[in-house]
Design a protein around this motif. Structure first.
Motif, PDB file in Angstrom:
ATOM      1  N   SER A 275     -13.312  12.102   7.055  1.00  0.00           N
ATOM      2  CA  SER A 275     -12.868  10.798   7.583  1.00  0.00           C
ATOM      3  C   SER A 275     -11.443  10.454   7.150  1.00  0.00           C
ATOM      4  O   SER A 275     -10.917   9.411   7.536  1.00  0.00           O
ATOM      5  CB  SER A 275     -13.848   9.718   7.121  1.00  0.00           C
ATOM      6  N   GLU A 276     -10.841  11.313   6.333  1.00  0.00           N
ATOM      7  CA  GLU A 276      -9.430  11.158   5.988  1.00  0.00           C
ATOM      8  C   GLU A 276      -8.851  12.491   5.534  1.00  0.00           C
ATOM      9  O   GLU A 276      -9.485  13.206   4.769  1.00  0.00           O
ATOM     10  CB  GLU A 276      -9.221  10.176   4.835  1.00  0.00           C
ATOM     11  N   TYR A 277      -7.685  12.811   6.013  1.00  0.00           N
ATOM     12  CA  TYR A 277      -6.831  13.889   5.506  1.00  0.00           C
ATOM     13  C   TYR A 277      -5.500  13.701   6.212  1.00  0.00           C
ATOM     14  O   TYR A 277      -5.434  13.047   7.276  1.00  0.00           O
ATOM     15  CB  TYR A 277      -7.427  15.268   5.796  1.00  0.00           C
TER      16      TYR A 277
ATOM     17  N   ASN B  17     -13.664   0.984   1.589  1.00  0.00           N
ATOM     18  CA  ASN B  17     -12.830   2.189   1.525  1.00  0.00           C
ATOM     19  C   ASN B  17     -12.639   2.600   0.069  1.00  0.00           C
ATOM     20  O   ASN B  17     -12.038   1.857  -0.717  1.00  0.00           O
ATOM     21  CB  ASN B  17     -11.449   1.955   2.139  1.00  0.00           C
ATOM     22  N   GLU B  18     -13.235   3.734  -0.280  1.00  0.00           N
ATOM     23  CA  GLU B  18     -12.970   4.408  -1.562  1.00  0.00           C
ATOM     24  C   GLU B  18     -13.346   3.606  -2.793  1.00  0.00           C
ATOM     25  O   GLU B  18     -12.916   3.926  -3.901  1.00  0.00           O
ATOM     26  CB  GLU B  18     -11.493   4.849  -1.631  1.00  0.00           C
ATOM     27  N   THR B  19     -14.153   2.562  -2.639  1.00  0.00           N
ATOM     28  CA  THR B  19     -14.514   1.806  -3.857  1.00  0.00           C
ATOM     29  C   THR B  19     -15.554   2.562  -4.676  1.00  0.00           C
ATOM     30  O   THR B  19     -15.564   2.472  -5.907  1.00  0.00           O
ATOM     31  CB  THR B  19     -15.016   0.400  -3.466  1.00  0.00           C
TER      32      THR B  19
ATOM     33  N   TRP C 177      -1.278  17.421   0.592  1.00  0.00           N
ATOM     34  CA  TRP C 177      -0.457  16.259   0.283  1.00  0.00           C
ATOM     35  C   TRP C 177      -0.702  15.806  -1.166  1.00  0.00           C
ATOM     36  O   TRP C 177      -0.099  16.367  -2.076  1.00  0.00           O
ATOM     37  CB  TRP C 177      -0.618  15.118   1.266  1.00  0.00           C
ATOM     38  N   HIS C 178      -1.653  14.904  -1.424  1.00  0.00           N
ATOM     39  CA  HIS C 178      -1.771  14.388  -2.803  1.00  0.00           C
ATOM     40  C   HIS C 178      -2.065  15.516  -3.781  1.00  0.00           C
ATOM     41  O   HIS C 178      -1.630  15.489  -4.921  1.00  0.00           O
ATOM     42  CB  HIS C 178      -2.869  13.322  -2.887  1.00  0.00           C
ATOM     43  N   GLY C 179      -2.816  16.535  -3.291  1.00  0.00           N
ATOM     44  CA  GLY C 179      -3.149  17.660  -4.185  1.00  0.00           C
ATOM     45  C   GLY C 179      -2.073  18.733  -4.164  1.00  0.00           C
ATOM     46  O   GLY C 179      -2.153  19.722  -4.904  1.00  0.00           O
TER      47      GLY C 179
ATOM     48  N   TRP D 122       0.854  -1.177   0.000  1.00  0.00           N
ATOM     49  CA  TRP D 122       0.000   0.000   0.000  1.00  0.00           C
ATOM     50  C   TRP D 122       0.894   1.232   0.000  1.00  0.00           C
ATOM     51  O   TRP D 122       2.129   1.106   0.102  1.00  0.00           O
ATOM     52  CB  TRP D 122      -0.900  -0.012   1.246  1.00  0.00           C
ATOM     53  N   ASP D 123       0.329   2.415  -0.045  1.00  0.00           N
ATOM     54  CA  ASP D 123       1.224   3.583  -0.164  1.00  0.00           C
ATOM     55  C   ASP D 123       1.856   3.955   1.177  1.00  0.00           C
ATOM     56  O   ASP D 123       2.392   5.037   1.334  1.00  0.00           O
ATOM     57  CB  ASP D 123       0.524   4.767  -0.835  1.00  0.00           C
ATOM     58  N   TRP D 124       1.711   3.063   2.157  1.00  0.00           N
ATOM     59  CA  TRP D 124       2.451   3.159   3.415  1.00  0.00           C
ATOM     60  C   TRP D 124       2.946   1.762   3.830  1.00  0.00           C
ATOM     61  O   TRP D 124       3.543   1.598   4.876  1.00  0.00           O
ATOM     62  CB  TRP D 124       1.565   3.696   4.546  1.00  0.00           C
ATOM     63  N   GLY D 125       2.656   0.745   2.990  1.00  0.00           N
ATOM     64  CA  GLY D 125       2.966  -0.594   3.458  1.00  0.00           C
ATOM     65  C   GLY D 125       3.708  -1.471   2.446  1.00  0.00           C
ATOM     66  O   GLY D 125       3.535  -1.317   1.230  1.00  0.00           O
TER      67      GLY D 125
HETATM   68  C1  BMA Z   1      -6.565   7.032   1.256  1.00  0.00           C
HETATM   69  C2  BMA Z   1      -6.665   5.860   2.197  1.00  0.00           C
HETATM   70  C3  BMA Z   1      -5.561   4.913   1.976  1.00  0.00           C
HETATM   71  C4  BMA Z   1      -4.276   5.617   1.592  1.00  0.00           C
HETATM   72  C5  BMA Z   1      -4.332   7.057   2.004  1.00  0.00           C
HETATM   73  C6  BMA Z   1      -3.069   7.805   1.709  1.00  0.00           C
HETATM   74  O1  BMA Z   1      -6.743   6.600   0.052  1.00  0.00           O
HETATM   75  O2  BMA Z   1      -7.881   5.262   2.055  1.00  0.00           O
HETATM   76  O3  BMA Z   1      -5.912   4.024   0.993  1.00  0.00           O
HETATM   77  O4  BMA Z   1      -3.228   4.996   2.206  1.00  0.00           O
HETATM   78  O5  BMA Z   1      -5.357   7.690   1.339  1.00  0.00           O
HETATM   79  O6  BMA Z   1      -2.844   7.903   0.366  1.00  0.00           O
END
Ligand code: BMA
Length: 867
Positions: A552-554, A460-462, A534-536, A200-203
């Protein structure tokens, strides 16, 4: 036949059954088959190219997996060390088998039912008993109960489990899906397995095989208890209406007694019922009402009392099986009301709208069977100790162990539980739907009594992935087909399963989602994953432009601290963040360059490797702080902030706040401050400093606000004080002062810091520093920090003092491990801060190793305007 005659004969018949049964009733016996097994590589697999194929039988440990067994037999090096990950990829291409003997006595064979129970086989496998194939399990997340009555023989029996190469097994199943050639669905998802094993992008990538959960031989006769469900029909502080459902599997019809005792610790209550069992599964419902129940609350809102429930089934006066469970009584609602911003997304527990504060949790190790109770407790206690009340258990790993949820119950950490579907598009075959339905039903029945679980989320994100990896360009009919499959699975089969198996716990189709009311990631509705930062690659302040309903994520990445880096590197590897080994421990593509890019955008180039590690953590903490405070200030529009991620599964540069060795990063210490129950949060908006006070308390309270504009030497440019009525469960601007008023003429904003503090009862309950210009424009004073170490009763105290402002002061002790009551603290001139330290090391060793570092130390001196 007259009714009277019919009743008489039925009673006579059951009496006859009873008498017959009484003589034989025995309680269920469970014999563990864990422990010592043997394993080997199956050499028949033609392309088992490996340096030293493990062909001979070697000792193995069950539960476990083939990687752990190869490590234990010194057949592979430490997978985490340096770039060893790349050297052991042959394992996934090989087939493996495990075996052990079971000694069976005549007494055991006299039981009516003998069942092998595998709690978890990873993943595609074949089970053989005395050479006969008895099952072909293909789902890591299901229990496999195999009836071996009449198959076991007296004496020694050989039990063997064959695991074909997971890569090949998935290809074989995928090849059977007629749509796959058009949907291009990834083969690996056809066999239900923890997605993170594939990397994964951390694993790291360790696609393993093995008997990863306990195995036992169960022997029973008349009946056994399959499950107890404490259905919480209606919960209030006056009464709790429960329906305790005990599921009993009976081998034949007959009278039985179901008795239930329940209560908090020692306050036991009992109820009993005579029941007529029919052969097979019986769902026996016992209504229980508890007056003035002790309710379970999330951390910060009350206690976490747990009621115990003990069920007993007796046949003919003999106890044939017992079962226990715990439950915390609470009402949970995912409130999604229309409002002026769209539709709310808030968790209401026992009537209280709770602002969810927490982080996302990933697997605790690349190898699940290495995770200890202490690991769970360390990470989850850290979450509670930093004012978190929720963890989102992310959907790309595996459903966690009982321990994980029990500790969350005990600590009051609500669990947003994803079902284990991570990012990838899922197949739509009939077999797959059947398989996942049974998986999810099994997991929900296993976990549904845990009060901490407040939501089941489909994946998750599907939903997002519908457009990813070229899926958006699929021919319309194929796109329609895969979307139909998705809806059938995540808003059909699994949603229906949740509603049936755990009706009181809300179900959400995906994270992020707006439940199809809007595109996922909408401002108006649902939860979202904000990866603009980060990604952006956008500035931290971008968070403040987003008015999400629930985040729920950042997150933002950083490096672990030196001691953790030393665990997988040699000195040569630590000369730069771009050495091959440092890059091997960065799984998010050009993550190290992105950290550097942001570092240069905000601070500059750290002067050396150690300074880079330190300042990357400060940068990460500042980024997430900006997001968390902005989301909290947005209450009630925004009702949740879960940052990505709490933990790591191996030593790596990642978004975690606690590294793989359990060491807190700067972000974890910052989290305690930005998640404080009452937060003072100064913010520059429309040319003024607006001071927000955010409260998660259910009571209103008094406090005094002080706002100072302070030069870095401590002299005060401006001071404002205000008595504040802090409203419950609110976010409010309590003071707004134009910058022009705060900064006298001639005061350079780059030379001052705005210090906001909320005082209550003589104590500072929240303090926050606000810098006006971009960080890079600020030249921090370079002043020595005085650090005094003293031995105290419960460990050590370090008092830090500085004559001028020192930012993010990091205390550490070199080789000595220690835990800190706080760290990465801002030191204001003349205001000493004492950090309590606990460590095995001696005073002398700590004194010798003591290091104090602040942000200005990490960069070569710059002068004003030269930055
Ligand atoms: C989201 C999470 C993970 C990923 C994280 C960092 O997509 O659901 O899948 O590790 O961002 O990119």
């Amino acid at each position: 036949m007259s009714v009277r005659k019919y009743v008489f004969l039925t009673l006579l018949f059951s009496l006859f059954v009873q008498m017959n049964l009484a003589g034989h009733a025995q309680s269920l016996t469970r014999q563990s088959l864990d422990g010592a097994w043997q394993f080997r590589q199956v050499v028949s697999d033609s392309d088992a190219r490996s340096p030293a194929p493990a062909v001979e039988w070697m000792p193995a440990k069950v539960p476990g997996d083939v990687h752990l067994d190869l490590i234990a037999n010194k057949r592979i090096p430490d997978p985490f060390y340096r770039d060893n990950e790349s050297k052991i990829q042959w394992i996934e291409k090989a087939a493996w088998e495990y075996r052990r003997n079971i000694d069976v006595t005549g007494a055991m064979l006299r039981h009516q039912h003998l069942e092998l129970v595998f709690k978890g086989l990873d993943a595609a496998s074949k089970v053989y008993l005395n050479g006969e194939e008895i099952a072909a399990p293909a789902n890591m997340f299901r229990e496999w109960r195999l009836d071996v009555t009449g198959k076991l023989k007296s004496g020694s029996n050989e039990l063997r489990v064959l695991f074909p190469s997971p890569i090949k097994a998935a290809e074989e199943v995928a090849a059977k899906d007629p749509w796959r050639v058009r949907t291009h669905t990834d083969a690996k998802v056809y066999v239900r397995k923890a997605a993170y094993e594939y990397g994964w992008d951390w694993g790291p990538r360790f696609v393993t095989s093995g008997i990863w959960q306990p195995v036992s031989l169960e022997m029973w006769d008349d009946a056994r208890i399959e499950n107890i469900f404490v259905e919480q029909k209606d919960i209030s502080s006056t009464v709790a209406h429960l329906d305790v459902q005990t599921e009993v599997v009976a081998s034949k019809p007959g009278l039985a007694t179901l008795s239930l005792s329940y209560g908090l610790k020692d306050a036991e209550q009992r109820t009993e019922q005579r029941v007529m069992l029919s052969a097979g599964l019986n769902r026996l419902s016992l209504p229980v009402n508890i007056d003035k129940p002790a309710l379970w609350y999330p951390s910060g809102y009350g206690e976490q009392p747990l009621y115990s429930f003990h069920a007993k089934v007796s046949v003919g006066g003999q106890v044939v099986d017992t079962a226990d469970t715990k439950a915390g009584l609470r009402s949970i609602v995912l409130r999604r009301d229309l409002d002026k911003w769209g539709r709310s997304f808030e968790f209401v527990v026992n009537g209280i709208p709770v602002f969810a504060k927490g982080a996302d949790v990933i697997p605790f190790d690349s190898f699940p069977n290495r995770v200890t109770t202490a690991d769970y407790r360390h990470i989850l206690q850290a979450a509670k100790d930093t004012n978190m009340n929720m963890v989102r258990h992310w959907g790309g790993g595996y459903y966690e162990s009982e321990e994980f949820y029990s500790i969350c119950d005990e600590l009051g950490l609500m669990v947003w539980q994803d079902l284990m579907f991570g990012n990838d598009w899922q197949p739509g075959t009939y077999d797959f739907k059947q398989n996942i339905q049974q998986e999810v039903e099994y997991q929900m029945r296993r976990l549904r009594n845990h009060p901490s679980i407040v939501l089941w989320a489909g994946n998750n994100e599907t939903e997002l992935a519908k457009e990813w990896n070229g899926r958006g360009n699929l021919p319309a009919d194929v796109h329609e087909h895969i979307w139909q499959d998705y809806l059938t699975e995540f808003s059909g089969v699994l949603a229906v399963t949740a509603a049936r198996v755990d009706p009181q716990t809300p179900y959400w189709p995906s994270s992020p989602s707006a439940d199809y009311e809007d595109l996922s990631d909408s401002f108006q509705s649902g939860d979202n994953h904000d990866w603009s930062v980060w990604h952006g690659r956008v500035d931290f302040a971008d968070y403040e432009k987003h008015h999400w309903r629930f985040v729920s994520e950042y997150g933002f990445q950083s490096f672990p601290e030196m001691k953790t880096i030393e665990s997988f590197t040699t000195p040569e590897d630590r000369t730069s963040i771009f050495t091959p080994v440092m890059l091997a421990h960065q799984k998010n593509g050009s993550g190290n360059s992105l950290i550097q890019e942001y570092m240069r955008r905000y601070y500059g180039d750290p002067k050396d490797f150690a300074s880079f590690l330190y300042s990357s953590q400060v940068l990460q903490a500042e980024a997430v702080k900006t997001g968390a405070e902005s989301f909290r200030r947005e209450r009630p529009r925004t009702m949740g902030s879960l940052f990505w991620q709490l933990n790591d599964c191996w030593p790596v540069a990642s978004w975690s706040s606690i590294d793989s060795e359990g060491r807190w990063k700067a972000l974890q210490y910052y989290a305690r401050r930005f998640y404080a129950p009452v937060l003072v949060s100064p913010h520059v908006e429309d040319g003024s400093v607006a001071v927000y006070v955010v409260s998660d308390h259910v009571q209103a309270e008094q406090a005094e606000l002080s706002l100072q504009v302070m030069r870095f030497d401590g002299s005060i440019v401006k001071q404002k004080n205000l008595d504040v009525q802090v409203k419950p469960l609110s976010s409010e601007v309590v003071m707004k002062v134009p910058l022009s008023e705060l900064l006298d003429a001639g005061v350079d904003p780059a030379d001052v810091v705005v210090v906001a503090r909320l005082h209550q009862g003589g104590k500072v309950i929240s303090s926050n520093l606000l810098y006006l210009p971009p960080t890079k424009k600020i030249v921090l004073p370079k002043v020595p920090i005085d650090a005094t170490l003293a031995k105290v009763a419960t460990g050590f105290d370090v008092t830090l003092k500085s004559a001028a402002l020192a930012r993010s002061v990091y205390l550490s002790f070199g080789e000595q491990d220690a835990t800190y009551s706080d760290n990465y603290v801002d030191l204001l001139p003349g205001e000493p801060v004492t950090i309590h330290v606990t460590s095995e090391a001696s005073l002398a060793a700590l004194q010798a190793g003591m290091q104090v570092r602040s942000l200005s130390d990490a960069f070569n001196p710059t002068t004003k305007g030269k930055e």
